[in-house]
Scaffold this motif. Sequence first.
Motif, PDB file in Angstrom:
ATOM      1  N   ALA A 200       0.821  -1.214   0.000  1.00 48.30           N
ATOM      2  CA  ALA A 200       0.000   0.000   0.000  1.00 48.30           C
ATOM      3  C   ALA A 200       0.851   1.259   0.000  1.00 48.30           C
ATOM      4  N   SER A 201       2.054   1.185   0.569  1.00 50.66           N
ATOM      5  CA  SER A 201       2.919   2.366   0.629  1.00 50.66           C
ATOM      6  C   SER A 201       3.425   2.780  -0.747  1.00 50.66           C
ATOM      7  N   MET A 202       3.403   1.865  -1.701  1.00 52.29           N
ATOM      8  CA  MET A 202       3.760   2.212  -3.081  1.00 52.29           C
ATOM      9  C   MET A 202       2.473   2.680  -3.777  1.00 52.29           C
ATOM     10  N   TRP A 203       2.181   3.991  -3.699  1.00 55.13           N
ATOM     11  CA  TRP A 203       0.825   4.451  -4.045  1.00 55.13           C
ATOM     12  C   TRP A 203       0.722   5.128  -5.398  1.00 55.13           C
ATOM     13  N   TRP A 204       1.831   5.439  -6.067  1.00 49.35           N
ATOM     14  CA  TRP A 204       1.826   5.947  -7.440  1.00 49.35           C
ATOM     15  C   TRP A 204       0.868   7.126  -7.606  1.00 49.35           C
ATOM     16  N   PRO A 205       1.246   8.328  -7.155  1.00 49.21           N
ATOM     17  CA  PRO A 205       0.333   9.484  -7.143  1.00 49.21           C
ATOM     18  C   PRO A 205      -0.310   9.804  -8.492  1.00 49.21           C
ATOM     19  N   ALA A 206       0.426   9.635  -9.600  1.00 50.39           N
ATOM     20  CA  ALA A 206      -0.133  10.011 -10.901  1.00 50.39           C
ATOM     21  C   ALA A 206      -1.388   9.218 -11.234  1.00 50.39           C
ATOM     22  N   ASN A 207      -1.496   8.002 -10.717  1.00 44.12           N
ATOM     23  CA  ASN A 207      -2.671   7.179 -11.020  1.00 44.12           C
ATOM     24  C   ASN A 207      -3.952   7.747 -10.424  1.00 44.12           C
ATOM     25  N   LEU A 208      -3.828   8.538  -9.378  1.00 41.41           N
ATOM     26  CA  LEU A 208      -5.024   9.050  -8.717  1.00 41.41           C
ATOM     27  C   LEU A 208      -5.785  10.031  -9.605  1.00 41.41           C
ATOM     28  N   VAL A 209      -5.069  10.689 -10.524  1.00 38.71           N
ATOM     29  CA  VAL A 209      -5.749  11.560 -11.489  1.00 38.71           C
ATOM     30  C   VAL A 209      -6.708  10.738 -12.339  1.00 38.71           C
ATOM     31  N   GLN A 210      -6.214   9.614 -12.840  1.00 36.46           N
ATOM     32  CA  GLN A 210      -7.052   8.789 -13.705  1.00 36.46           C
ATOM     33  C   GLN A 210      -8.162   8.107 -12.926  1.00 36.46           C
ATOM     34  N   VAL A 211      -7.876   7.675 -11.703  1.00 34.72           N
ATOM     35  CA  VAL A 211      -8.924   7.059 -10.888  1.00 34.72           C
ATOM     36  C   VAL A 211     -10.057   8.049 -10.646  1.00 34.72           C
ATOM     37  N   SER A 212      -9.703   9.278 -10.303  1.00 36.28           N
ATOM     38  CA  SER A 212     -10.725  10.309 -10.083  1.00 36.28           C
ATOM     39  C   SER A 212     -11.549  10.548 -11.336  1.00 36.28           C
ATOM     40  N   LEU A 213     -10.874  10.560 -12.460  1.00 34.25           N
ATOM     41  CA  LEU A 213     -11.573  10.804 -13.717  1.00 34.25           C
ATOM     42  C   LEU A 213     -12.502   9.650 -14.069  1.00 34.25           C
ATOM     43  N   ILE A 475      18.170  -3.538 -14.582  1.00 37.07           N
ATOM     44  CA  ILE A 475      17.504  -4.344 -13.553  1.00 37.07           C
ATOM     45  C   ILE A 475      17.970  -3.929 -12.156  1.00 37.07           C
ATOM     46  N   PHE A 476      19.211  -3.475 -12.026  1.00 34.06           N
ATOM     47  CA  PHE A 476      19.711  -3.045 -10.720  1.00 34.06           C
ATOM     48  C   PHE A 476      18.991  -1.799 -10.222  1.00 34.06           C
ATOM     49  N   PHE A 477      18.702  -0.859 -11.129  1.00 35.38           N
ATOM     50  CA  PHE A 477      18.134   0.422 -10.718  1.00 35.38           C
ATOM     51  C   PHE A 477      16.604   0.460 -10.767  1.00 35.38           C
ATOM     52  N   THR A 478      15.963  -0.552 -11.329  1.00 38.00           N
ATOM     53  CA  THR A 478      14.501  -0.510 -11.427  1.00 38.00           C
ATOM     54  C   THR A 478      13.835  -0.419 -10.061  1.00 38.00           C
ATOM     55  N   LEU A 479      14.304  -1.198  -9.098  1.00 33.33           N
ATOM     56  CA  LEU A 479      13.667  -1.193  -7.775  1.00 33.33           C
ATOM     57  C   LEU A 479      13.853   0.142  -7.048  1.00 33.33           C
ATOM     58  N   PRO A 480      15.085   0.662  -6.885  1.00 33.38           N
ATOM     59  CA  PRO A 480      15.197   1.943  -6.157  1.00 33.38           C
ATOM     60  C   PRO A 480      14.495   3.102  -6.855  1.00 33.38           C
ATOM     61  N   ILE A 481      14.603   3.175  -8.172  1.00 37.59           N
ATOM     62  CA  ILE A 481      13.947   4.273  -8.881  1.00 37.59           C
ATOM     63  C   ILE A 481      12.437   4.071  -8.888  1.00 37.59           C
ATOM     64  N   GLY A 482      12.003   2.819  -8.930  1.00 35.54           N
ATOM     65  CA  GLY A 482      10.571   2.535  -8.834  1.00 35.54           C
ATOM     66  C   GLY A 482       9.985   2.996  -7.515  1.00 35.54           C
ATOM     67  N   ILE A 483      10.726   2.810  -6.424  1.00 35.93           N
ATOM     68  CA  ILE A 483      10.254   3.263  -5.112  1.00 35.93           C
ATOM     69  C   ILE A 483      10.130   4.782  -5.083  1.00 35.93           C
ATOM     70  N   ILE A 484      11.116   5.471  -5.646  1.00 37.68           N
ATOM     71  CA  ILE A 484      11.070   6.938  -5.695  1.00 37.68           C
ATOM     72  C   ILE A 484       9.841   7.394  -6.487  1.00 37.68           C
ATOM     73  N   THR A 485       9.598   6.779  -7.640  1.00 39.96           N
ATOM     74  CA  THR A 485       8.462   7.167  -8.480  1.00 39.96           C
ATOM     75  C   THR A 485       7.140   6.854  -7.804  1.00 39.96           C
ATOM     76  N   ALA A 486       7.053   5.697  -7.174  1.00 42.13           N
ATOM     77  CA  ALA A 486       5.801   5.257  -6.561  1.00 42.13           C
ATOM     78  C   ALA A 486       5.410   6.091  -5.354  1.00 42.13           C
ATOM     79  N   THR A 487       6.364   6.811  -4.786  1.00 38.26           N
ATOM     80  CA  THR A 487       6.061   7.598  -3.585  1.00 38.26           C
ATOM     81  C   THR A 487       6.127   9.105  -3.798  1.00 38.26           C
ATOM     82  N   THR A 488       6.790   9.553  -4.880  1.00 37.82           N
ATOM     83  CA  THR A 488       6.959  11.001  -5.080  1.00 37.82           C
ATOM     84  C   THR A 488       6.458  11.492  -6.424  1.00 37.82           C
ATOM     85  N   ASN A 489       6.161  10.597  -7.355  1.00 38.93           N
ATOM     86  CA  ASN A 489       5.726  10.961  -8.708  1.00 38.93           C
ATOM     87  C   ASN A 489       6.859  11.567  -9.541  1.00 38.93           C
TER      88      ASN A 489
END
Length: 756
Positions: A200-213, A475-489
């Motif tokens: 749940a902590s990986m919430w991907w803020p950009a998706n909330l725009v589409q969910v609202s729409l 593959i090494f950077f997907t996880l750390p950068i994914g966490i940054i994106t999923a929490t900060t957009n």
Amino acid sequence: MDTTPLLRRKNITRPSGITSEATRSEGEEELENEIEAELENSPVEQVALTVPVTDDPTLPVTTFRMWFLGALSCVVLSFLNQFFWYRTEPLSISAVSAQIAVVPLGHLMARTLPDRVFFKGRPWEFTLNPGPFNIKEHVLITIFANCGAGTVYAIHIVTVIKAFYQKHIGFFVSFVVVLTTQILGFGWAGIFRRYLVEPASMWWPANLVQVSLFRALHEKEKRPRGSLSRNQFFLVAFICSFAYYVVPGYLFPMVTSLSWLCWIFPKSVLYQQLGSGLYGLGIGAIGIDWSTISSYLGSPLASPWFATANIAAGFVLVMYIVTPLAYWLNLYKAKTFPIFSDDLFTASGQEYNISSIITSDFKLDLAAYEREGPLYLSTFFAFTYGVGFASLTATVVHVSLFHGREIWELSKSAFQEKKIDIHTRLMRKYKQAPEWWFMIILLINVGVTIFACEYYNDQLQLPWWGVLLACTLAIFFTLPIGIITATTNQTPGLNIITEYIIGYLYPGYPVANMCFKVYGYISMTQAITFLQDFKLGHYMKIPPVTMFMAQIVGTLISGIVYLGTAWWLLDSITDICNTSLLPSSSPWTCPSDRVFYDASVIWGLIGPRRIFGDLGIYEAINWFFLAGAIAPLLVWCAHKAYPDKEWIRLINMPVLIGATGMMPPATAVNYTSWIIVGFIFGFLVYRYRRDWWQRNNYVLSGALDAGLAFMGVLLYLCLGLEDISLNWWGSDLDGCSLATCPTAKGVYVEGCPVFK
């Protein structure tokens, strides 16, 4: 589960004598289920306020309408986005436009298509019209549209080779590169789903725009007294955005960057450097244009306030402290060049003639380079690369310190039952796409890529080991950068480190450098995009297997259309991207491809050793790697020392340091405008008008995107094709013609004053 305490909190009492599950009333069970869902709701407040905690698994998903409208929206968006990509002011049409446009088409098909059932009673039974157009069909159509939104990064390689270097690359080779780079990230996405989608902590803020729409377009809502329903609000905002864009798009383009210092001091180089929103520091500059605000950093309405604040701090640090100090101290001969520029220069401040240092077989002519002299960058451009170095190491250290334990716990419990929120619990009802599907796609792509790079080495230059190294980095950077994106957009990029590594290992080969960057960087970025779509499907309860199919087909379609459109434009528009030969009024200047070309020269043709290494001028920039690694450690130590100060944990060094990572081609006015709007909605409205924010914030973002996109296309079709334009002082985008001038004594540049 004993729900008596919960019922008491809801002022409900259990009837006397009723103690078992079997004897409880249906109404009481429904109420308890509702309470349980509320308690399991996402711990992230924005998600809890936006995403519904219900699901209807009976809704038809893989319908004819979904496949037809999904493929159509993917084709249209892919064509339009690539068509506008080469223009001076590129128009990026987001998936939100298609998300809105397909609604009436979906309802029309539901009313008109026959509902006859074909092959009734057999496993392949289907009907063209299974009933009303529903929200899950709409989500999958939007997933298709997402594949056509933005741009296909590998097209940069084709454009740079054909338009800038004017060398040969075949269509089939280009197609293989485009296809493999787009799909390669699917493998990483499958591997990291359990870390970046389910928690749940990986919430991907950009998706909330589409969910609202989606909710605004499908849910029946009673209009609150004295207010508008979400549908009505969206319609009003959409019409306003659509109507207003005729001002910056045609009538008065200057509102794109209102640089008032340039108007007050029309003959001062200094003040124009300070005030220009497009070519300077942008002090006081602002754009009253949604495309200026959202074009590079995305919608500020979708950015959580702590991320916006980190970006604002990073922008101020780099743009208003580091850059002016370096320039006026004349660091690296800074005053010989513009204060903000992505061009490449000689020591005398003239544009570097790159074609003179390339051999006939597309490699560096070392003797010619020695004659021409070393290549110089504007000081801001040089520091941009330093910021990229620091952002990379900061990402790794930040994720290790702040999310390391969480990642370790998820790894240990990957095959065990663990506590989940309501959305993950609901998704467990559906068949999951097995991980081996993703692994097969990954292995096939790696094999095809190695074959293409070896067989067509005269065109791609990249050896087989380069492909494997690029995949390892991704593959090494997907996880750390994914966490940054999923929490900060915000998504830190790998483009600089990939260029750096292959530039040292394989210098003098510009195409090899571009290919390595695309395979190492964009496969990671594509993985992040796929994961974001997975999370959207997670929020909207789309069966994972169907998501898998839609993403694969959409990616194939978009790759074909993007490449076909680019190839057509490159062959049909004379002197496309060549600003020295194009008419001054031509829009086909390719700003993003120019930056990509510059990077291929710096890192590929000349190589980092002759620029950032022991043979270069900018060797000290490498200290940014160390600075980036230390910065998150300082924040972590401060957090441990003062654990009660929650604001310390909100300092996100990868986002703060990498704030200016989009510059260039992004400019100061893009940032100043974005930060102002982000502060208004992310802080003021969210804090003091929470009810309004919950109902309308993301709906407003979608409406602004859609109105801009539709009017932009309409203006081009009605006026752009006929080359009908206005020519008056309001047509000047910036009005700061002297901002690009050098201030060093005795340097002559055409159109600029010479300082003595």
